[in-house]
Design an enzyme around this catalytic site. Structure first.
Site, PDB file in Angstrom:
ATOM      1  N   ILE A  54       0.870  -1.311   0.022  1.00  0.00           N
ATOM      2  CA  ILE A  54       0.107  -0.079  -0.153  1.00  0.00           C
ATOM      3  C   ILE A  54       0.745   1.296  -0.073  1.00  0.00           C
ATOM      4  O   ILE A  54       0.586   2.103  -0.565  1.00  0.00           O
ATOM      5  CB  ILE A  54      -0.668   0.026   1.213  1.00  0.00           C
ATOM      6  CG1 ILE A  54      -1.791  -1.159   1.284  1.00  0.00           C
ATOM      7  CG2 ILE A  54      -1.666   1.322   1.367  1.00  0.00           C
ATOM      8  CD1 ILE A  54      -2.627  -1.541   2.479  1.00  0.00           C
ATOM      9  N   GLU A  55       1.854   1.194   0.843  1.00  0.00           N
ATOM     10  CA  GLU A  55       2.707   2.252   0.968  1.00  0.00           C
ATOM     11  C   GLU A  55       3.666   2.780  -0.172  1.00  0.00           C
ATOM     12  O   GLU A  55       3.715   3.817  -0.634  1.00  0.00           O
ATOM     13  CB  GLU A  55       3.608   2.179   2.128  1.00  0.00           C
ATOM     14  CG  GLU A  55       2.844   2.206   3.448  1.00  0.00           C
ATOM     15  CD  GLU A  55       2.477   3.839   3.879  1.00  0.00           C
ATOM     16  OE1 GLU A  55       3.054   4.764   3.154  1.00  0.00           O
ATOM     17  OE2 GLU A  55       1.428   3.815   4.569  1.00  0.00           O
ATOM     18  N   SER A  56       4.367   1.822  -0.876  1.00  0.00           N
ATOM     19  CA  SER A  56       5.174   2.210  -1.900  1.00  0.00           C
ATOM     20  C   SER A  56       5.383   0.810  -2.864  1.00  0.00           C
ATOM     21  O   SER A  56       6.260   1.192  -3.711  1.00  0.00           O
ATOM     22  CB  SER A  56       6.635   1.982  -1.101  1.00  0.00           C
ATOM     23  OG  SER A  56       6.942   0.558  -0.910  1.00  0.00           O
ATOM     24  N   TYR A 160      -7.419   3.028   4.283  1.00  0.00           N
ATOM     25  CA  TYR A 160      -6.512   2.277   4.421  1.00  0.00           C
ATOM     26  C   TYR A 160      -6.357   0.820   5.144  1.00  0.00           C
ATOM     27  O   TYR A 160      -5.774  -0.089   4.654  1.00  0.00           O
ATOM     28  CB  TYR A 160      -5.513   3.111   5.460  1.00  0.00           C
ATOM     29  CG  TYR A 160      -3.889   2.828   5.738  1.00  0.00           C
ATOM     30  CD1 TYR A 160      -3.142   3.197   4.565  1.00  0.00           C
ATOM     31  CD2 TYR A 160      -3.521   2.276   6.612  1.00  0.00           C
ATOM     32  CE1 TYR A 160      -1.865   3.044   4.691  1.00  0.00           C
ATOM     33  CE2 TYR A 160      -2.172   2.277   6.855  1.00  0.00           C
ATOM     34  CZ  TYR A 160      -1.512   2.695   5.906  1.00  0.00           C
ATOM     35  OH  TYR A 160      -0.069   2.338   5.912  1.00  0.00           O
TER      36      TYR A 160
END
Length: 486
Positions: A54-56, A160
């Site tokens: 999700i982040e990167s 999220y």
């Protein structure tokens, strides 16, 4: 129920991008053993190994618009707070081992802070602990429930946790959804080797029969083509087989000649801050290269500086940009501490060109609030603006997942909204570049950036047969983001 709707929405979203997810799991492979092992040792939920998706998108080189970096997307201040060194040579936020430790420390701290509630801890990782605490206080004061699913949080933070749950469902039964699972090997994929002196990373890659890119993917923390500045022990992460091979080589052949520095004598007594500003060097760089430096520089004192950044620009690039007819003008308002070099990198032009457009010298000092003009290319042209080599190695992927827009919450944790498209401050067309990964097709790239295949062909002058090669750079023109349907 509302909870299921939110999770289903994210499931649906991932199912429409399975090919991309497949690419990401391949990319994650080298790092997974280490991350899973850390989670196991700390007794933390295994699903957290999916968070970097999700982040990167599992790209340690990823940098967001709000300056968040690495697999776990730390902004500079949070990174520092959790012991990630960031200096001229090295950025711990991109170092896979160091940043994983820091991210798990941070997550554990949030987990304790929110009474052992993982959804709230994750929300705080995404939006900052203050945002979540205030939402809890607001709900409590109205007598409303204070669990994650009921709180009034930013849209992105609401998506999220469902996103993480959706991913964990997909990976629990990958066959059901048509994903080919990547088994996590029982043995670590990577070995960490320490050296007494910095090595030249391109020499190491050659000696190991690896591409430089491959070596960088495992060691993306190093910014200058060498692993460290010779002041402390330095380590490299290498695949096990390469690590064995390295032990058989004469390491002396791989020692680095450290990047050139220049020495100057201070002309007068002045504060370190104004000295740095006058020379167009960031304070962090100055402190990093001169560990003994205090708050003042005294007249006659010898100070080390990096060789001027513009020296790294290949002349050919400087020429082509200078002669290109300026396209649309956009304005950049200088923030405190920014210099021409950083701004030129951000906009993909070279320092000299940017300086000449604004009647400045490449080492001119900028004032916060000053307006600079930057010419984007005339739209419709297919070529991308020249990228500036950072000592000949590309260590930045142009964007995090699919041109995602990164917004910075009050707390400064970065949050990404992959569905919106990034746009320039003035709202006109913005270009980004995308590096082709193994398994990408024009169709999958078009889908990812929400553009047409025909447009990609036109912007990149590709013919019908045009095969994509991994590592190839594709230009994507991003339109303004459509308003979000509420």
């Amino acid at each position: 129920s509302m909870v299921h709707d939110r999770i289903d929405q994210e499931m649906f979203d991932y199912l429409s991008r399975l090919d991309q997810l497949q690419t990401i799991t391949q990319r994650a492979e080298p790092y997974l053993f280490f991350i899973v092992e850390q989670l196991r040792e700390r007794g933390m939920p295994m699903e957290l190994a999916l968070l970097p998706i999700i982040e990167s998108a599992y790209q340690p080189q990823a940098t967001s618009r709000s300056e968040a970096a690495g697999l776990w997307q730390f902004i500079p201040s949070t990174g520092q707070h959790f012991g990630l060194k960031q200096n001229w040579w090295y950025d711990g936020r991109r170092d896979v081992h160091a940043s994983t430790q820091a991210a798990l420390d941070y997550l554990q701290r949030l987990h304790d802070m929110f009474g052992g509630d993982w959804p709230l801890a994750l929300a705080a990782y995404n939006a900052g602990e203050g945002t979540v605490s205030r939402a809890i206080e607001r709900a409590a004061s109205k007598g409303k429930p204070t669990d994650y699913w009921s709180l009034d949080l930013p849209e992105e933070t609401k998506a999220y946790v469902p996103r993480l749950i959706a991913l964990s469902r997909l990976f629990r039964d990958p066959h059901v959804y048509g994903l080919i699972p990547h088994k996590i090997e029982d043995a670590p994929f990577l070995a960490r080797i320490e050296f007494d002196r910095p090595l030249d990373l391109s020499k190491v890659a050659n000696a190991m029969d690896m591409s430089v890119d491959e070596l960088y993917r495992l060691n993306p923390g190093f910014k200058r083509g060498v692993n460290g500045n010779g002041k402390e022990t330095v380590a490299l992460l290498l695949p096990q087989d390469k690590a064995h091979r390295l032990k058989t080589l004469d390491i002396k052949d791989l020692y680095a000649v450290l990047p050139k520095q220049r020495q100057i004598k201070a002309a007068r007594d002045e504060s370190t801050v104004s000295f740095a500003r006058r020379l167009g060097v960031s304070l962090a760089t100055l402190r990093d290269m001169n560990p003994g430096l205090r708050d003042k520089v005294t007249r006659g004192q010898t100070v080390l500086l990096p060789e001027s950044p513009s020296a790294h620009i290949e002349l050919a690039e400087a020429k082509t940009t200078a002669s290109a007819a300026p396209g649309k003008a956009i304005h950049h308002v200088v923030s405190p501490g920014e210099n021409l070099y950083q701004i030129s990198r951000q906009h993909g032009v070279d320092t000299q060109t940017l300086a000449s457009w604004n009647g400045l010298k490449p080492n001119s000092t900028l004032k916060a609030g000053q307006k600079l003009v930057i010419y984007t290319e005339p739209s419709g042209k297919g070529s991308s603006p020249p990228r500036i080599p950072l000592v000949a190695h590309k260590t930045h992927l142009p964007e995090t997942t699919g041109g995602s827009r990164k917004t910075k919450s009050a707390e400064g944790r970065s949050t990404s909204t992959p569905r919106a498209t990034a746009k320039a401050p003035t709202g006109e067309v913005r270009k980004t570049t995308y590096t082709v990964q193994k398994g990408d097709t024009l169709f999958s790239i078009a889908k990812r950036f929400k553009v047409e295949v025909a447009q990609l062909r036109q912007w990149n002058k590709l013919d019908k047969k045009g095969e994509l090669k991994p590592g190839q750079t594709i230009v994507v023109v991003l339109a303004e983001a459509p308003p979000k349907a509420s």
